[in-house]
Design a protein around this motif. Structure first.
Motif, short mmCIF file in Angstrom:
data_model
loop_
_atom_site.label_atom_id
_atom_site.label_comp_id
_atom_site.label_asym_id
_atom_site.label_seq_id
_atom_site.Cartn_x
_atom_site.Cartn_y
_atom_site.Cartn_z
N VAL A 8 0.83 -1.21 0.00
CA VAL A 8 0.00 0.00 0.00
C VAL A 8 0.86 1.25 0.00
CG1 VAL A 8 -1.72 1.32 1.30
CG2 VAL A 8 -1.93 -1.17 1.13
N VAL A 9 1.86 1.28 0.89
CA VAL A 9 2.71 2.46 1.01
C VAL A 9 3.46 2.72 -0.29
CG1 VAL A 9 4.75 3.42 2.17
CG2 VAL A 9 2.96 2.29 3.50
N GLY A 10 3.92 1.65 -0.94
CA GLY A 10 4.69 1.82 -2.17
C GLY A 10 3.95 2.59 -3.24
N VAL A 11 2.62 2.43 -3.30
CA VAL A 11 1.82 3.12 -4.31
C VAL A 11 1.29 4.45 -3.79
CG1 VAL A 11 -0.28 3.00 -5.71
CG2 VAL A 11 1.18 0.99 -5.48
N VAL A 12 0.67 4.42 -2.60
CA VAL A 12 -0.07 5.59 -2.11
C VAL A 12 0.87 6.69 -1.64
CG1 VAL A 12 -1.78 6.38 -0.46
CG2 VAL A 12 -2.00 4.11 -1.49
N ALA A 13 1.91 6.35 -0.88
CA ALA A 13 2.81 7.39 -0.38
C ALA A 13 3.51 8.11 -1.52
CB ALA A 13 3.83 6.77 0.58
N GLY A 14 3.96 7.35 -2.51
CA GLY A 14 4.61 7.99 -3.66
C GLY A 14 3.66 8.89 -4.42
N THR A 15 2.42 8.46 -4.60
CA THR A 15 1.43 9.28 -5.30
C THR A 15 1.13 10.54 -4.50
OG1 THR A 15 0.43 7.30 -6.26
CG2 THR A 15 -0.89 9.30 -6.29
N ASN A 16 1.05 10.42 -3.17
CA ASN A 16 0.79 11.61 -2.35
C ASN A 16 1.91 12.63 -2.47
OD1 ASN A 16 -1.73 11.12 -1.34
ND2 ASN A 16 -1.05 10.33 0.63
N VAL A 17 3.16 12.15 -2.50
CA VAL A 17 4.27 13.08 -2.67
C VAL A 17 4.15 13.82 -3.99
CG1 VAL A 17 6.78 13.25 -2.96
CG2 VAL A 17 5.84 11.79 -1.17
N MET A 18 3.81 13.10 -5.06
CA MET A 18 3.63 13.73 -6.36
C MET A 18 2.49 14.74 -6.34
SD MET A 18 5.93 12.39 -8.40
CE MET A 18 6.91 12.59 -6.92
N ARG A 19 1.39 14.39 -5.65
CA ARG A 19 0.24 15.29 -5.58
C ARG A 19 0.59 16.58 -4.84
NH1 ARG A 19 -3.65 12.38 -2.17
NH2 ARG A 19 -5.15 14.03 -2.64
N GLY A 20 1.55 16.50 -3.93
CA GLY A 20 1.88 17.65 -3.12
C GLY A 20 2.93 18.56 -3.71
N LEU A 21 3.43 18.25 -4.93
CA LEU A 21 4.50 19.04 -5.52
C LEU A 21 4.05 19.76 -6.78
CD1 LEU A 21 7.47 16.49 -5.21
CD2 LEU A 21 7.23 18.66 -3.98
N PRO A 22 4.70 20.87 -7.11
CA PRO A 22 4.43 21.53 -8.39
C PRO A 22 4.87 20.63 -9.55
CG PRO A 22 5.68 22.97 -6.90
CD PRO A 22 5.70 21.61 -6.31
N ALA A 23 4.30 20.85 -10.72
CA ALA A 23 4.62 20.03 -11.89
C ALA A 23 6.09 20.10 -12.24
CB ALA A 23 3.78 20.48 -13.09
N SER A 24 6.74 21.22 -11.96
CA SER A 24 8.14 21.39 -12.34
C SER A 24 9.11 20.74 -11.36
CB SER A 24 8.48 22.88 -12.46
OG SER A 24 8.27 23.54 -11.21
N ARG A 25 8.59 20.08 -10.32
CA ARG A 25 9.45 19.46 -9.31
C ARG A 25 9.11 17.98 -9.09
NH1 ARG A 25 10.78 24.24 -9.90
NH2 ARG A 25 12.12 25.40 -8.49
N THR A 26 8.39 17.36 -10.01
CA THR A 26 7.92 16.00 -9.76
C THR A 26 9.04 14.97 -9.78
OG1 THR A 26 7.34 15.85 -12.12
CG2 THR A 26 5.56 16.35 -10.56
N THR A 27 10.05 15.14 -10.61
CA THR A 27 11.11 14.12 -10.68
C THR A 27 11.97 14.12 -9.44
OG1 THR A 27 11.16 14.52 -13.06
CG2 THR A 27 12.85 13.10 -12.17
N ILE A 28 12.30 15.30 -8.92
CA ILE A 28 13.09 15.30 -7.69
C ILE A 28 12.23 14.80 -6.54
CG2 ILE A 28 12.59 17.66 -6.90
CD1 ILE A 28 15.63 17.81 -6.16
N GLY A 29 10.89 14.98 -6.65
CA GLY A 29 10.01 14.39 -5.65
C GLY A 29 10.06 12.88 -5.69
#
Length: 513
Positions: A392-413
């Protein structure tokens, strides 16, 4: 300035072109095949190599230390360079960095056919680590940007991770079968067709990054140096503890160096005008909670895997084949658990699912620490709880981090997500190994332990398990607190102006707690 920001954000938030936003996984099958191949490489690579280590040692006349570095150098280079390459990808293009990395992966894997010494193999593994650092964070970032709906993002990430976990599960068995009739180099040459498949899928299925999804801030070279040095030092520590022992000065000096470099990285990030990693972004509730849950998961999985493997084979005298069967509950849950993620999210939502998964990991480790010495009947549920939470964490936590970042910072996220997991894994192994070395007298690899040695091993396993449980539980608690801090605010829009200014919708960019 306010007008400029509004126009930029409106431009980014405009409805994307149909070709950039597939309405189903079927429409994006070419891209998903390429991204899944990337994750398959990451999961399959080390698991299939471990099977061949005894054969490699004989064929290349490699020492125990050299074999340790054959596997260790990959993890060190991979973990150490992810942040730097993630920051670069957000500037020059995620797809571009991914494709270059896949070319390097194919070339490095092909070079395995010409390896004749352990040193050459270590160099090849280091190059493979560079390729992994260029490709792995980008796979999550590109999967996230491929879709506009969170539901499709979760389904895509679940599909990609399932393919990788299947590779992790079948890797040792397939590797043993191949070694029966082929040279060990064949196990690493399998990365060549995987790299080709990934290259073609991403080249054809994913369009080039738009300029408004990138930024042009200057590269923070000093921050990259401090960050890479801190992560590399942290990842070298477990190997040093294993190779030189806890009584040696080297692992402790390396630990101190990791702490110093981490402090310098934070100071640089706070003072630089364009830092490698803006700590205000890490302080956003979705981001910081996601990283905490990911760290707790990595810590528990590494510690449990390390301790259970030793217990089954050394304490209980199980054969390697029996030990593999003993780990089967974890493998089954990791592969089959993907079908439960979607229903769980519909029932409890993203935030609750994340901390439930992380909590399950910590509980599984606690069960093992307290009851694992009393028989496999307690080890099996511990493996199941940890695997279910990890899935669960492998999918949801990573998606949450992406949701919380601007589009221009997704890869470093995405790089942050992977780095937190890698560092937590190193810490879990280092803590477990250090406690075992301190409490167990004699050579742990010998057979026919005395009654005192058996008692010492049990005491060490309990102490290490409880300590890791406490740290994992603290991370889960902190993650829950951070997630609740963001409750009641709108989900942050993954948008940012091309000039690097962040839209403050949803979770405000507060400083890290």
């Amino acid at each position: 300035m306010n007008v400029r920001r509004t126009e930029t954000v409106d431009e980014v938030d405009a409805p994307p072109e149909p070709s950039r936003s597939p309405r189903s996984l079927r429409e994006a099958w070419i891209a998903l095949a390429g991204l899944a191949a990337v994750f398959l490489f990451e999961m399959l690579d080390n698991s299939i190599l471990n099977v061949a280590l005894p054969t490699i040692g004989r064929r290349l006349s490699a020492s125990t230390t050299a074999l340790q570095w054959v596997t260790g150098v990959y993890a060190v280079v991979f973990g150490g360079l992810m942040l730097a390459f993630g920051a670069l990808a957000d500037r020059v293009g995620r797809r571009k960095i991914m494709l270059v990395g896949l070319v390097l992966l194919g070339a490095a894997s092909l070079a395995t056919a010409f390896v004749t010494t352990a040193e050459q193999l270590i160099a090849v593994r280091a190059a493979t680590g560079v390729a992994a650092a260029m490709t792995t964070p980008g796979s999550l970032a590109l999967a996230f940007r491929l879709f506009d709906e969170d539901g499709l993002r979760v389904r895509a990430t679940t599909l990609i991770s399932t393919v990788g976990l299947v590779g992790l599960a079948i890797g040792p068995t397939a590797g043993g079968f191949v070694l029966a009739f082929a040279p060990w180099q064949a196990l690493l040459l399998v990365n060549v067709p995987i790299a080709v498949l990934a290259f073609l899928g991403i080249r054809r299925g994913i369009p080039a990054d738009r300029k408004d999804e990138l930024h042009r801030d200057p590269v923070d070279g000093l921050g990259a140096l401090f960050g890479t040095a801190a992560i590399v030092s942290a990842l070298v520590v477990p190997t040093l503890f294993v190779v030189t022992g806890a009584a040696s000065l080297a692992p402790w000096l390396t630990t101190a160096a990791a702490v110093v470099m981490a402090v310098l990285f934070v100071v640089r990030a706070r003072r630089a005008r364009h830092p490698l990693l803006d700590l205000k972004l890490v302080g956003r509730p979705l981001v910081s909670s996601g990283l905490a849950f990911k760290g707790a998961s990595g810590l528990a999985v590494a510690g449990l895997g390390y301790l259970v493997t030793l217990q089954l084979q050394l304490d209980w005298d199980w054969t390697p084949a029996q030990a593999s069967l003993g780990m089967l509950p974890q493998v089954v849950v990791l592969i089959a658990g993907g079908s439960l993620i979607g229903p769980l999210l519909k029932r409890v939502g993203f935030d609750k699912a994340a901390w439930l998964g992380a909590g399950s990991v910590a509980c599984g480790l606690a069960v093992y620490a307290l009851l694992g010495r009393f028989g496999y009947v307690w080890v099996a549920p511990a493996l199941v709880l940890v695997a279910a939470g990890m899935r669960v964490v492998g999918v949801v936590a990573g998606t949450n981090v992406m949701r919380g970042l601007p589009a221009s910072r997704t890869t470093i996220g995405a790089a942050l997500v992977d780095t937190s997991s890698e560092v937590a894994t190193g810490i879990g192994i280092a803590v477990s190994g250090t406690i075992l070395a301190a409490l167990f007298t004699g050579n742990i690899a010998t057979s026919n332990w005395s009654a005192d040695q058996t008692a010492e091993f049990g005491e060490a396993v309990t102490l290490a398990g409880l300590l890791l449980t406490a740290v994992a539980a603290a991370l889960v608690g902190w993650g829950i607190a951070r997630a609740r801090r963001g409750t009641g605010t709108a989900t942050p829009s993954p948008a940012a102006g091309s000039d690097g200014e962040y839209e403050g919708s949803g979770c405000e960019a507060t400083g890290p707690s």
